[in-house]
Motif scaffolding. Structure first.
Motif, PDB file in Angstrom:
ATOM      1  N   UNK A  79       0.886  -1.157   0.000  1.00  0.00           N
ATOM      2  CA  UNK A  79       0.000   0.000   0.000  1.00  0.00           C
ATOM      3  C   UNK A  79       0.920   1.202   0.000  1.00  0.00           C
ATOM      4  N   UNK A  80       1.003   1.892  -1.140  1.00  0.00           N
ATOM      5  CA  UNK A  80       2.034   2.907  -1.305  1.00  0.00           C
ATOM      6  C   UNK A  80       1.611   4.020  -2.255  1.00  0.00           C
ATOM      7  N   UNK A  81       2.258   5.131  -2.109  1.00  0.00           N
ATOM      8  CA  UNK A  81       2.084   6.241  -3.040  1.00  0.00           C
ATOM      9  C   UNK A  81       2.974   6.094  -4.261  1.00  0.00           C
ATOM     10  N   UNK A  82       3.895   5.136  -4.225  1.00  0.00           N
ATOM     11  CA  UNK A  82       4.805   4.899  -5.351  1.00  0.00           C
ATOM     12  C   UNK A  82       4.117   3.981  -6.353  1.00  0.00           C
ATOM     13  N   UNK A  83       3.617   4.551  -7.433  1.00  0.00           N
ATOM     14  CA  UNK A  83       2.839   3.762  -8.387  1.00  0.00           C
ATOM     15  C   UNK A  83       3.471   3.707  -9.772  1.00  0.00           C
ATOM     16  N   UNK A  84       4.706   4.187  -9.912  1.00  0.00           N
ATOM     17  CA  UNK A  84       5.374   4.143 -11.210  1.00  0.00           C
ATOM     18  C   UNK A  84       5.693   2.694 -11.584  1.00  0.00           C
ATOM     19  N   UNK A  85       6.060   2.482 -12.835  1.00  0.00           N
ATOM     20  CA  UNK A  85       6.322   1.132 -13.336  1.00  0.00           C
ATOM     21  C   UNK A  85       7.425   0.441 -12.538  1.00  0.00           C
ATOM     22  N   UNK A  86       8.496   1.160 -12.223  1.00  0.00           N
ATOM     23  CA  UNK A  86       9.612   0.552 -11.486  1.00  0.00           C
ATOM     24  C   UNK A  86       9.172   0.049 -10.116  1.00  0.00           C
ATOM     25  N   UNK A  87       8.375   0.822  -9.409  1.00  0.00           N
ATOM     26  CA  UNK A  87       7.896   0.405  -8.085  1.00  0.00           C
ATOM     27  C   UNK A  87       6.975  -0.799  -8.199  1.00  0.00           C
TER      28      UNK A  87
END
Length: 127
Positions: A77-85
């Motif tokens: 559960x995170x605010x990091x939603x880019x492809x790498x994450x």
């Protein structure tokens, strides 16, 4: 188990899980969580990614080596939603990722889905 260093985020996840009638343990420190995971069995784990001392990705990789948690569902559960994450969440052993901010119902439904799927995968089907 809910692991997040931010109290408000932890409380939001707990609230959503309680709406699904699920009981949970919450921990703010990933190192404490790893100790608890090595001593106890949990059915589902929610992890934040960005935490001091150990990231959620590192914690997930370590908990996967524990005999009791090789197959326990892990949801980031995170605010990091880019492809790498998203890729790192899978590569570290995670089963799912929910973006912050999230809907309480979304988290509750995903929790139930992972719990039921895991139980069906473990228990033999009566024939």
């Amino acid at each position: 188990m809910v692991v997040d260093d931010e109290a408000i985020s932890r409380r939001a996840v707990i609230y959503a899980l309680e709406k699904a009638n699920l009981k949970c343990t919450s921990v703010e420190d990933p190192k404490t969580a790893l100790t608890m995971l090595s001593e106890n069995q949990f059915n589902l784990i929610f992890l934040d990614v960005d935490m001091p001392g150990m990231s959620g990705f590192e914690l997930c990789t370590k908990l996967r080596t524990l005999p009791g948690h090789a197959r326990t569902p892990v949801v980031f559960v995170t605010g990091l939603t880019d492809f790498e994450s998203r890729a790192r969440s899978t590569l570290s052993g995670g089963n799912d990722l929910i973006a912050k901010p999230f809907l309480f119902m979304e988290l509750a439904v995903k929790a139930m889905t992972h719990l039921l799927s895991n139980q069906l995968a473990i228990k033999p089907v009566a024939g």
